[in-house]
Design a protein around this motif. Structure first.
Motif, PDB file in Angstrom:
ATOM      1  N   ILE A 178       1.050  -1.385  -0.091  1.00  0.00           N
ATOM      2  CA  ILE A 178      -0.059  -0.502   0.180  1.00  0.00           C
ATOM      3  C   ILE A 178       1.366   1.106   0.025  1.00  0.00           C
ATOM      4  CG2 ILE A 178      -1.540   1.562   1.026  1.00  0.00           C
ATOM      5  CD1 ILE A 178      -2.322  -1.571   2.488  1.00  0.00           C
ATOM      6  N   VAL A 179       0.760   1.751  -0.850  1.00  0.00           N
ATOM      7  CA  VAL A 179       1.520   3.551  -0.854  1.00  0.00           C
ATOM      8  C   VAL A 179       0.830   4.892  -0.895  1.00  0.00           C
ATOM      9  CG1 VAL A 179       3.000   5.177  -2.794  1.00  0.00           C
ATOM     10  CG2 VAL A 179       2.735   2.543  -2.800  1.00  0.00           C
ATOM     11  N   SER A 180       1.173   5.635  -0.196  1.00  0.00           N
ATOM     12  CA  SER A 180       0.512   6.734   0.402  1.00  0.00           C
ATOM     13  C   SER A 180       0.651   7.437  -1.544  1.00  0.00           C
ATOM     14  CB  SER A 180       0.837   7.672   0.868  1.00  0.00           C
ATOM     15  OG  SER A 180       2.226   7.814   0.401  1.00  0.00           O
ATOM     16  N   ALA A 181      -0.973   8.413  -1.464  1.00  0.00           N
ATOM     17  CA  ALA A 181      -0.389   9.508  -3.039  1.00  0.00           C
ATOM     18  C   ALA A 181       0.895  10.352  -2.970  1.00  0.00           C
ATOM     19  CB  ALA A 181      -1.783  10.545  -2.625  1.00  0.00           C
ATOM     20  N   ASP A 182       1.358  10.555  -2.311  1.00  0.00           N
ATOM     21  CA  ASP A 182       2.730  11.339  -2.890  1.00  0.00           C
ATOM     22  C   ASP A 182       4.117  10.139  -2.448  1.00  0.00           C
ATOM     23  OD1 ASP A 182       3.612  10.447   0.332  1.00  0.00           O
ATOM     24  OD2 ASP A 182       3.613  12.452   0.833  1.00  0.00           O
ATOM     25  N   GLY A 183       3.803   9.037  -2.565  1.00  0.00           N
ATOM     26  CA  GLY A 183       4.600   7.626  -2.450  1.00  0.00           C
ATOM     27  C   GLY A 183       5.587   8.053  -1.646  1.00  0.00           C
ATOM     28  N   ARG A 184       5.602   8.559  -0.574  1.00  0.00           N
ATOM     29  CA  ARG A 184       6.901   8.553   0.695  1.00  0.00           C
ATOM     30  C   ARG A 184       6.214   7.346   1.665  1.00  0.00           C
ATOM     31  NH1 ARG A 184       8.805  14.622   1.573  1.00  0.00           N
ATOM     32  NH2 ARG A 184       9.448  12.890   3.319  1.00  0.00           N
ATOM     33  N   ASP A 185       4.923   7.237   2.290  1.00  0.00           N
ATOM     34  CA  ASP A 185       4.771   6.493   2.596  1.00  0.00           C
ATOM     35  C   ASP A 185       4.440   4.948   2.124  1.00  0.00           C
ATOM     36  OD1 ASP A 185       4.564   7.346   5.445  1.00  0.00           O
ATOM     37  OD2 ASP A 185       3.746   9.110   4.389  1.00  0.00           O
ATOM     38  N   HIS A 186       4.905   3.649   2.386  1.00  0.00           N
ATOM     39  CA  HIS A 186       4.595   2.373   2.161  1.00  0.00           C
ATOM     40  C   HIS A 186       4.298   1.544   3.117  1.00  0.00           C
ATOM     41  CE1 HIS A 186       6.116   3.506  -1.730  1.00  0.00           C
ATOM     42  NE2 HIS A 186       6.750   3.867  -1.420  1.00  0.00           N
ATOM     43  N   ALA A 187       2.859   0.361   2.825  1.00  0.00           N
ATOM     44  CA  ALA A 187       2.864  -0.596   4.324  1.00  0.00           C
ATOM     45  C   ALA A 187       3.122  -1.353   3.242  1.00  0.00           C
ATOM     46  CB  ALA A 187       1.578   0.050   4.422  1.00  0.00           C
ATOM     47  N   LEU A 188       3.838  -2.934   3.582  1.00  0.00           N
ATOM     48  CA  LEU A 188       4.432  -4.277   2.771  1.00  0.00           C
ATOM     49  C   LEU A 188       3.660  -4.682   4.041  1.00  0.00           C
ATOM     50  CD1 LEU A 188       8.157  -3.337   1.230  1.00  0.00           C
ATOM     51  CD2 LEU A 188       5.839  -2.683   0.863  1.00  0.00           C
ATOM     52  N   ILE A 189       3.282  -5.950   3.158  1.00  0.00           N
ATOM     53  CA  ILE A 189       2.410  -6.601   3.962  1.00  0.00           C
ATOM     54  C   ILE A 189       3.616  -8.667   3.749  1.00  0.00           C
ATOM     55  CG2 ILE A 189       0.138  -7.682   4.874  1.00  0.00           C
ATOM     56  CD1 ILE A 189      -0.936  -5.712   4.267  1.00  0.00           C
ATOM     57  N   PHE A 190       3.596  -8.635   4.435  1.00  0.00           N
ATOM     58  CA  PHE A 190       4.162 -10.033   4.680  1.00  0.00           C
ATOM     59  C   PHE A 190       3.915 -11.384   5.645  1.00  0.00           C
ATOM     60  CE2 PHE A 190       6.514  -8.139   7.891  1.00  0.00           C
ATOM     61  CZ  PHE A 190       6.774  -9.283   8.796  1.00  0.00           C
ATOM     62  N   LYS A 191       3.700 -12.694   4.780  1.00  0.00           N
ATOM     63  CA  LYS A 191       4.006 -13.118   5.552  1.00  0.00           C
ATOM     64  C   LYS A 191       5.491 -14.344   5.590  1.00  0.00           C
ATOM     65  CE  LYS A 191      -1.443 -14.923   4.667  1.00  0.00           C
ATOM     66  NZ  LYS A 191      -2.007 -15.004   4.601  1.00  0.00           N
TER      67      LYS A 191
ATOM     68  N   ILE B 149      14.941   5.556   2.890  1.00  0.00           N
ATOM     69  CA  ILE B 149      14.262   5.293   3.868  1.00  0.00           C
ATOM     70  C   ILE B 149      15.039   6.014   5.079  1.00  0.00           C
ATOM     71  CG2 ILE B 149      13.268   3.055   5.998  1.00  0.00           C
ATOM     72  CD1 ILE B 149      12.816   1.849   3.121  1.00  0.00           C
ATOM     73  N   ASP B 150      13.622   6.700   5.881  1.00  0.00           N
ATOM     74  CA  ASP B 150      14.477   7.339   7.084  1.00  0.00           C
ATOM     75  C   ASP B 150      13.394   6.553   8.710  1.00  0.00           C
ATOM     76  OD1 ASP B 150      11.893   8.285   6.814  1.00  0.00           O
ATOM     77  OD2 ASP B 150      12.408  10.886   6.426  1.00  0.00           O
ATOM     78  N   ASP B 151      12.508   6.058   7.969  1.00  0.00           N
ATOM     79  CA  ASP B 151      12.069   5.111   9.113  1.00  0.00           C
ATOM     80  C   ASP B 151      11.689   3.838   8.678  1.00  0.00           C
ATOM     81  OD1 ASP B 151      10.833   5.676  12.013  1.00  0.00           O
ATOM     82  OD2 ASP B 151       8.781   5.284  10.767  1.00  0.00           O
ATOM     83  N   LEU B 152      11.643   3.355   9.985  1.00  0.00           N
ATOM     84  CA  LEU B 152      11.242   1.700   9.067  1.00  0.00           C
ATOM     85  C   LEU B 152      10.264   1.212  10.655  1.00  0.00           C
ATOM     86  CD1 LEU B 152      11.150  -1.079   8.005  1.00  0.00           C
ATOM     87  CD2 LEU B 152      13.399  -1.528   8.133  1.00  0.00           C
ATOM     88  N   THR B 153       9.384   0.496  11.249  1.00  0.00           N
ATOM     89  CA  THR B 153       8.580   0.206  11.682  1.00  0.00           C
ATOM     90  C   THR B 153       8.287  -0.614  11.087  1.00  0.00           C
ATOM     91  OG1 THR B 153       7.869   2.590  12.280  1.00  0.00           O
ATOM     92  CG2 THR B 153       6.838   0.778  12.904  1.00  0.00           C
ATOM     93  N   VAL B 154       7.973  -2.270  12.401  1.00  0.00           N
ATOM     94  CA  VAL B 154       7.833  -3.294  12.199  1.00  0.00           C
ATOM     95  C   VAL B 154       6.932  -3.693  12.782  1.00  0.00           C
ATOM     96  CG1 VAL B 154       8.170  -5.887  11.379  1.00  0.00           C
ATOM     97  CG2 VAL B 154      10.284  -3.929  10.850  1.00  0.00           C
ATOM     98  N   MET B 155       5.829  -4.303  12.207  1.00  0.00           N
ATOM     99  CA  MET B 155       4.355  -4.731  13.285  1.00  0.00           C
ATOM    100  C   MET B 155       4.236  -6.439  12.894  1.00  0.00           C
ATOM    101  SD  MET B 155       3.325  -2.646  15.412  1.00  0.00           S
ATOM    102  CE  MET B 155       2.719  -0.371  15.486  1.00  0.00           C
ATOM    103  N   VAL B 156       3.884  -7.004  13.897  1.00  0.00           N
ATOM    104  CA  VAL B 156       3.809  -8.522  13.381  1.00  0.00           C
ATOM    105  C   VAL B 156       3.063  -9.097  15.349  1.00  0.00           C
ATOM    106  CG1 VAL B 156       5.439  -8.820  12.941  1.00  0.00           C
ATOM    107  CG2 VAL B 156       5.767  -9.258  15.634  1.00  0.00           C
ATOM    108  N   ARG B 157       1.839  -9.826  14.183  1.00  0.00           N
ATOM    109  CA  ARG B 157       0.846 -10.880  15.185  1.00  0.00           C
ATOM    110  C   ARG B 157       0.974 -12.891  14.518  1.00  0.00           C
ATOM    111  NH1 ARG B 157      -3.038 -13.013  12.635  1.00  0.00           N
ATOM    112  NH2 ARG B 157      -3.764 -13.228  13.889  1.00  0.00           N
TER     113      ARG B 157
END
Length: 138
Positions: free
Chosen positions: A61-74, A96-104
């Motif tokens: 998923i990419v923001s309209a300005d292309g500066r934010d990305h959400a990459l969903i993985f398994k 990339i100046d910010d990388l945040t990882v979330m998991v479940r």
């Protein structure tokens, strides 16, 4: 497809490191305090590459300005299925100046914390080596 995703899927760790800004910040899914700097961010990502098996991105998923990305993985960690998301923010230069990882789920997050904890001695050695290489010699 963002170059981060391409590099992760290809296992190209050098290409991954080149994508990070010098002031990159990594926010872990299992540690409260963010890690600051390109060297530690790259070392953690290399450690994660050793821990995650069969990682595959299923959506981007990419923001309209292309500066934010959400990459969903398994992926798999120590035999447990992990679902997660890499959130990337790009600086004005496209790095990339910010990388945040979330998991479940929680069981997978605990397995990831344990596996990454086992990597941290090597991660610290890699960071020390990177800082030594970047130091000026008098």
């Amino acid at each position: 497809m963002h170059p981060f995703r391409r590099a992760v899927e290809a296992g190209d760790l050098a290409a991954l490191e080149a994508l990070f800004a010098d002031d990159a910040v990594f926010t872990s899914p299992v540690v409260f305090k963010p890690y600051e700097g390109k060297a530690i961010t790259a070392a953690i990502v290399r450690g994660a590459a050793r821990v995650f098996q069969d990682i595959r991105y299923v959506r981007e998923i990419v923001s309209a300005d292309g500066r934010d990305h959400a990459l969903i993985f398994k992926a798999t960690v120590n035999g447990l299925q992990v679902h997660g998301c890499d959130f990337l923010h790009l600086d004005g230069d496209g790095l990339i100046d910010d990388l945040t990882v979330m998991v479940r789920p929680l069981s997978a997050a605990k397995a990831l914390a344990e596996a990454m904890g086992a990597q941290f001695e090597q991660i610290e050695r890699e960071v020390s080596g990177a800082q030594t290489q970047g130091a000026e010699v008098p």
